[in-house]
Scaffold this motif. Structure first.
Motif, PDB file in Angstrom:
ATOM      1  N   GLY A  11       0.825  -1.200   0.000  1.00 14.07           N
ATOM      2  CA  GLY A  11       0.000   0.000   0.000  1.00 14.07           C
ATOM      3  C   GLY A  11       0.855   1.244   0.000  1.00 14.07           C
ATOM      4  O   GLY A  11       2.091   1.175   0.019  1.00 14.07           O
ATOM      5  N   ASP A  12       0.201   2.396   0.020  1.00 17.28           N
ATOM      6  CA  ASP A  12       0.923   3.664  -0.109  1.00 17.28           C
ATOM      7  C   ASP A  12       1.906   3.946   1.025  1.00 17.28           C
ATOM      8  O   ASP A  12       2.815   4.741   0.865  1.00 17.28           O
ATOM      9  CB  ASP A  12      -0.049   4.826  -0.299  1.00 17.28           C
ATOM     10  N   TRP A  13       1.763   3.286   2.156  1.00 15.61           N
ATOM     11  CA  TRP A  13       2.691   3.492   3.270  1.00 15.61           C
ATOM     12  C   TRP A  13       4.096   3.014   2.936  1.00 15.61           C
ATOM     13  O   TRP A  13       5.043   3.358   3.620  1.00 15.61           O
ATOM     14  CB  TRP A  13       2.189   2.786   4.537  1.00 15.61           C
ATOM     15  N   LEU A  14       4.259   2.241   1.871  1.00 18.62           N
ATOM     16  CA  LEU A  14       5.581   1.779   1.454  1.00 18.62           C
ATOM     17  C   LEU A  14       6.319   2.815   0.605  1.00 18.62           C
ATOM     18  O   LEU A  14       7.497   2.641   0.313  1.00 18.62           O
ATOM     19  CB  LEU A  14       5.458   0.470   0.661  1.00 18.62           C
ATOM     20  N   LEU A  15       5.622   3.871   0.220  1.00 17.78           N
ATOM     21  CA  LEU A  15       6.226   4.928  -0.598  1.00 17.78           C
ATOM     22  C   LEU A  15       6.737   6.048   0.294  1.00 17.78           C
ATOM     23  O   LEU A  15       6.222   6.275   1.380  1.00 17.78           O
ATOM     24  CB  LEU A  15       5.202   5.461  -1.599  1.00 17.78           C
ATOM     25  N   SER A  16       7.736   6.759  -0.204  1.00 22.28           N
ATOM     26  CA  SER A  16       8.346   7.855   0.548  1.00 22.28           C
ATOM     27  C   SER A  16       8.157   9.172  -0.191  1.00 22.28           C
ATOM     28  O   SER A  16       7.882   9.193  -1.394  1.00 22.28           O
ATOM     29  CB  SER A  16       9.854   7.613   0.716  1.00 22.28           C
ATOM     30  N   THR A  17       8.372  10.243   0.523  1.00 25.26           N
ATOM     31  CA  THR A  17       8.346  11.561  -0.098  1.00 25.26           C
ATOM     32  C   THR A  17       9.358  11.579  -1.237  1.00 25.26           C
ATOM     33  O   THR A  17      10.475  11.099  -1.087  1.00 25.26           O
ATOM     34  CB  THR A  17       8.717  12.653   0.940  1.00 25.26           C
ATOM     35  N   GLY A  18       8.952  12.097  -2.368  1.00 24.10           N
ATOM     36  CA  GLY A  18       9.830  12.156  -3.531  1.00 24.10           C
ATOM     37  C   GLY A  18       9.636  10.990  -4.491  1.00 24.10           C
ATOM     38  O   GLY A  18      10.090  11.055  -5.632  1.00 24.10           O
ATOM     39  N   ASP A  19       9.001   9.916  -4.037  1.00 26.95           N
ATOM     40  CA  ASP A  19       8.716   8.787  -4.927  1.00 26.95           C
ATOM     41  C   ASP A  19       7.634   9.184  -5.931  1.00 26.95           C
ATOM     42  O   ASP A  19       6.796  10.031  -5.643  1.00 26.95           O
ATOM     43  CB  ASP A  19       8.202   7.574  -4.138  1.00 26.95           C
ATOM     44  N   ASP A  20       7.645   8.548  -7.076  1.00 28.48           N
ATOM     45  CA  ASP A  20       6.558   8.713  -8.043  1.00 28.48           C
ATOM     46  C   ASP A  20       5.419   7.810  -7.569  1.00 28.48           C
ATOM     47  O   ASP A  20       5.434   6.605  -7.783  1.00 28.48           O
ATOM     48  CB  ASP A  20       7.027   8.315  -9.446  1.00 28.48           C
ATOM     49  N   TRP A  21       4.452   8.413  -6.895  1.00 32.49           N
ATOM     50  CA  TRP A  21       3.393   7.649  -6.252  1.00 32.49           C
ATOM     51  C   TRP A  21       2.561   6.858  -7.254  1.00 32.49           C
ATOM     52  O   TRP A  21       2.213   5.710  -6.993  1.00 32.49           O
ATOM     53  CB  TRP A  21       2.507   8.576  -5.405  1.00 32.49           C
ATOM     54  N   GLU A  22       2.221   7.457  -8.367  1.00 33.54           N
ATOM     55  CA  GLU A  22       1.376   6.755  -9.332  1.00 33.54           C
ATOM     56  C   GLU A  22       2.052   5.494  -9.849  1.00 33.54           C
ATOM     57  O   GLU A  22       1.452   4.421  -9.867  1.00 33.54           O
ATOM     58  CB  GLU A  22       0.989   7.681 -10.486  1.00 33.54           C
ATOM     59  N   SER A  23       3.309   5.605 -10.259  1.00 37.54           N
ATOM     60  CA  SER A  23       3.991   4.411 -10.777  1.00 37.54           C
ATOM     61  C   SER A  23       4.297   3.421  -9.655  1.00 37.54           C
ATOM     62  O   SER A  23       4.254   2.210  -9.869  1.00 37.54           O
ATOM     63  CB  SER A  23       5.259   4.781 -11.544  1.00 37.54           C
ATOM     64  N   GLY A  24       4.570   3.911  -8.449  1.00 40.88           N
ATOM     65  CA  GLY A  24       4.806   3.022  -7.312  1.00 40.88           C
ATOM     66  C   GLY A  24       3.570   2.212  -6.967  1.00 40.88           C
ATOM     67  O   GLY A  24       3.647   0.998  -6.752  1.00 40.88           O
ATOM     68  N   LEU A  25       2.421   2.889  -6.921  1.00 43.18           N
ATOM     69  CA  LEU A  25       1.169   2.183  -6.635  1.00 43.18           C
ATOM     70  C   LEU A  25       0.803   1.228  -7.772  1.00 43.18           C
ATOM     71  O   LEU A  25       0.343   0.113  -7.524  1.00 43.18           O
ATOM     72  CB  LEU A  25       0.037   3.181  -6.382  1.00 43.18           C
ATOM     73  N   ASP A  26       1.019   1.647  -9.007  1.00 45.44           N
ATOM     74  CA  ASP A  26       0.749   0.776 -10.148  1.00 45.44           C
ATOM     75  C   ASP A  26       1.586  -0.503 -10.066  1.00 45.44           C
ATOM     76  O   ASP A  26       1.075  -1.601 -10.330  1.00 45.44           O
ATOM     77  CB  ASP A  26       1.017   1.494 -11.472  1.00 45.44           C
ATOM     78  N   ALA A  27       2.846  -0.372  -9.693  1.00 42.69           N
ATOM     79  CA  ALA A  27       3.717  -1.548  -9.572  1.00 42.69           C
ATOM     80  C   ALA A  27       3.202  -2.486  -8.477  1.00 42.69           C
ATOM     81  O   ALA A  27       3.166  -3.709  -8.662  1.00 42.69           O
ATOM     82  CB  ALA A  27       5.148  -1.120  -9.271  1.00 42.69           C
ATOM     83  N   MET A  28       2.779  -1.917  -7.340  1.00 39.70           N
ATOM     84  CA  MET A  28       2.249  -2.747  -6.255  1.00 39.70           C
ATOM     85  C   MET A  28       0.955  -3.438  -6.667  1.00 39.70           C
ATOM     86  O   MET A  28       0.741  -4.613  -6.356  1.00 39.70           O
ATOM     87  CB  MET A  28       2.011  -1.902  -5.003  1.00 39.70           C
ATOM     88  N   MET A  29       0.084  -2.696  -7.366  1.00 42.01           N
ATOM     89  CA  MET A  29      -1.173  -3.298  -7.807  1.00 42.01           C
ATOM     90  C   MET A  29      -0.910  -4.442  -8.788  1.00 42.01           C
ATOM     91  O   MET A  29      -1.614  -5.444  -8.785  1.00 42.01           O
ATOM     92  CB  MET A  29      -2.081  -2.238  -8.449  1.00 42.01           C
ATOM     93  N   HIS A  30       0.114  -4.287  -9.622  1.00 43.58           N
ATOM     94  CA  HIS A  30       0.440  -5.314 -10.608  1.00 43.58           C
ATOM     95  C   HIS A  30       0.988  -6.578  -9.944  1.00 43.58           C
ATOM     96  O   HIS A  30       0.737  -7.687 -10.413  1.00 43.58           O
ATOM     97  CB  HIS A  30       1.444  -4.779 -11.627  1.00 43.58           C
ATOM     98  N   GLU A  31       1.732  -6.420  -8.845  1.00 47.50           N
ATOM     99  CA  GLU A  31       2.333  -7.593  -8.205  1.00 47.50           C
ATOM    100  C   GLU A  31       1.441  -8.234  -7.148  1.00 47.50           C
ATOM    101  O   GLU A  31       1.740  -9.325  -6.661  1.00 47.50           O
ATOM    102  CB  GLU A  31       3.703  -7.257  -7.613  1.00 47.50           C
ATOM    103  N   ALA A  32       0.316  -7.613  -6.800  1.00 44.76           N
ATOM    104  CA  ALA A  32      -0.566  -8.144  -5.757  1.00 44.76           C
ATOM    105  C   ALA A  32      -1.229  -9.455  -6.183  1.00 44.76           C
ATOM    106  O   ALA A  32      -1.604  -9.635  -7.336  1.00 44.76           O
ATOM    107  CB  ALA A  32      -1.634  -7.116  -5.414  1.00 44.76           C
ATOM    108  N   ASP A  33      -1.348 -10.361  -5.225  1.00 46.30           N
ATOM    109  CA  ASP A  33      -2.037 -11.632  -5.446  1.00 46.30           C
ATOM    110  C   ASP A  33      -3.487 -11.567  -4.977  1.00 46.30           C
ATOM    111  O   ASP A  33      -4.256 -12.496  -5.210  1.00 46.30           O
ATOM    112  CB  ASP A  33      -1.315 -12.745  -4.682  1.00 46.30           C
ATOM    113  N   GLY A  34      -3.829 -10.493  -4.300  1.00 44.11           N
ATOM    114  CA  GLY A  34      -5.176 -10.273  -3.801  1.00 44.11           C
ATOM    115  C   GLY A  34      -5.307  -8.816  -3.403  1.00 44.11           C
ATOM    116  O   GLY A  34      -4.304  -8.116  -3.263  1.00 44.11           O
ATOM    117  N   VAL A  35      -6.537  -8.367  -3.257  1.00 46.64           N
ATOM    118  CA  VAL A  35      -6.794  -6.949  -3.001  1.00 46.64           C
ATOM    119  C   VAL A  35      -7.917  -6.802  -1.990  1.00 46.64           C
ATOM    120  O   VAL A  35      -8.876  -7.565  -2.005  1.00 46.64           O
ATOM    121  CB  VAL A  35      -7.215  -6.227  -4.304  1.00 46.64           C
ATOM    122  N   VAL A  36      -7.779  -5.796  -1.130  1.00 51.61           N
ATOM    123  CA  VAL A  36      -8.908  -5.362  -0.319  1.00 51.61           C
ATOM    124  C   VAL A  36      -9.091  -3.869  -0.582  1.00 51.61           C
ATOM    125  O   VAL A  36      -8.128  -3.113  -0.603  1.00 51.61           O
ATOM    126  CB  VAL A  36      -8.724  -5.636   1.185  1.00 51.61           C
TER     127      VAL A  36
END
Length: 140
Positions: A62-87
């Protein structure tokens, strides 16, 4: 049927996601669960959910794994792509959140294509009918 208390929700959710994903009694530590939520809703519930899933052996994304200065959109997209399940945590603010709506749209497309489990977690008095009728309340 009585609604579970916030303290009971993560335990119940963890068991349901595990069963939906076909998880064995011991979860593969590489199995990732992405959590979509808005901070305007109950962040205590999200913390409890994260803890329960981690205790069950899941890698929680989730977004708590991102830091200030990170590209949030691409970071979240990468996490969503690697997820095996979602809530998707759905409280009153989630239906008006551009981020949650964008994530949900992305995840629904992937869930349908790749058959990953997507579990809505209703809280804060949200009812299923409110989600169904929210088409006019989408991102704006």
């Amino acid at each position: 049927m009585d609604q579970p208390t916030p303290a009971q929700v993560p335990e119940q959710f963890s068991a349901e996601v595990g069963a939906m994903a076909g998880a064995p009694a011991s979860v593969d530590q590489s199995m990732g669960i992405f959590v979509s939520y808005t901070r305007r809703d109950d962040s205590t519930l999200v913390l409890q959910l994260r803890s329960a899933l981690e205790l069950a052996g899941y890698r929680v994304l989730g977004d708590w794994l991102l830091s200030t200065g990170d590209d949030w959109e691409s970071g979240l997209d990468a996490m969503m792509h690697e997820a095996d399940g979602v809530v998707v945590v759905v409280g009153s603010s989630a239906l008006d959140s551009n981020s949650v709506m964008r994530e949900t749209t992305t995840l629904l497309g992937r869930g349908l294509a790749e058959r990953i489990p997507i579990v809505p977690l209703l809280h804060g008095g949200m009812l299923l009918g409110e989600i169904r009728s929210s088409g006019t309340r989408g991102p704006g």
